[in-house]
Write a protein that holds these residues in place. Structure first.
Motif: not given
Length: 307
Positions: A270, A287-289, A272
């Protein structure tokens, strides 16, 4: 549309139009340390087993029409692991634009030292671009072609890269999109969808003891007619299981990164991005998952007493 959303949306639209006029950038990722195929086709097969990576990125989450990207990356070695194959599928949305990338990669891995490899990769694929420019121009345009212009085009894309990796040092140079793309609106008006993109990447592992490893990294991104972009990242890993770090994107954002090995095969991450500079006007982070699965299993070395 609420007033506070309206001015934010106008900032996004102006940013989109400026990027389109100067040459559209490729999708950016904060977790590029853990997903090399998205920036360099020479990375294909370097993990020495089949792997799948899923990335879902929401940029400026609270802003209507802000960029969202879903990416699927597959890679595997073939033969005696001297050749790697990769597949990259990316769905990108921003404002009035919808882009779909489907790209296949092939890489050759040459062993230059006992634990060092030099890889050379080629990439080719298709890009489907849809843009509703008519919604921006409106009906007041003097040229009917402009007021009704909606882009729906398919382009061939090509790229190449070189990648060196050893136990500690990784260095790569790539041009994941080297074909210029342009569209003719009418007899006098046209614009470029993309110019050539160049990436330069390096990272180095520094052991801090028996269980800690520091990993600084730099990613340089050059787009024709745009200022040089740079990501500087520092990450610390504990027992090869937990990773935490900071990432600074020049004049744009400060990012926080976290990755965990749930199992030796399954990794989750994850990131941010907190906006900085002019981007702070948008008032929302990104946001990056990421989910990464490696189809590589270690044998226990225990033999059955029945054998």
């Amino acid at each position: 549309m609420k007033p506070i959303q309206s001015w934010r949306f106008m900032i996004v639209i102006l940013w989109v139009m400026a990027s389109t006029v100067k040459g559209q950038q490729r999708t950016q990722f904060t977790q590029y340390l853990f997903s090399g195929l998205v920036i360099n086709p020479a990375y294909a097969g370097s993990e020495e087993s089949l792997s799948i990576t899923l990335i879902n990125r929401h940029q400026w989450r609270s802003v209507e029409g802000a960029p969202t990207t879903q990416t699927l990356a597959l890679q595997t070695p073939v033969g005696k692991k001297k050749v790697g194959l990769g597949l990259l599928i990316s769905n990108d949305k921003i404002g009035i634009h919808r882009n779909l990338f489907v790209q296949a990669s092939v890489a050759y891995h040459l062993q230059v030292a006992p634990s060092a490899y030099l890889s050379m990769g080629l990439q080719t694929g298709l890009q489907h671009v849809r843009s509703d420019y008519a919604s921006l121009v409106g009906t007041s345009s003097l040229d009917p072609k402009l007021s009704e212009f909606r882009l729906n085009e398919m382009f061939i894309d090509m790229g190449a890269g070189i990648y060196f990796r050893s136990q500690r040092l990784h260095v790569g140079i790539s041009a994941p999109g080297w074909l210029n793309q342009s569209v003719q609106i009418n007899d006098t008006a046209s614009f470029k969808l993309r110019n050539i993109n160049l990436f330069g990447f390096t990272k180095y592992k520094i052991p801090l003891g028996p269980v800690w490893v520091l990993e600084p990294a730099i990613l340089l991104k050059h787009y024709q007619l745009l200022p040089l972009s740079m990501d500087v990242t520092g990450a610390v890993t504990y027992k090869e299981v937990l990773t935490a770090g900071l990432s600074f994107r020049l004049n744009e954002s400060l990012g926080y990164i976290f990755r965990a090995k749930v199992t030796p095969q399954l990794h989750v991450g994850y990131a941010y991005d907190y906006p900085m500079g002019l981007v702070t006007r948008l008032g929302a982070g990104s946001h990056e998952f990421m989910v990464h699965y490696l189809f590589k299993y270690q044998k226990s070395g225990i033999k059955s007493p029945r054998i």
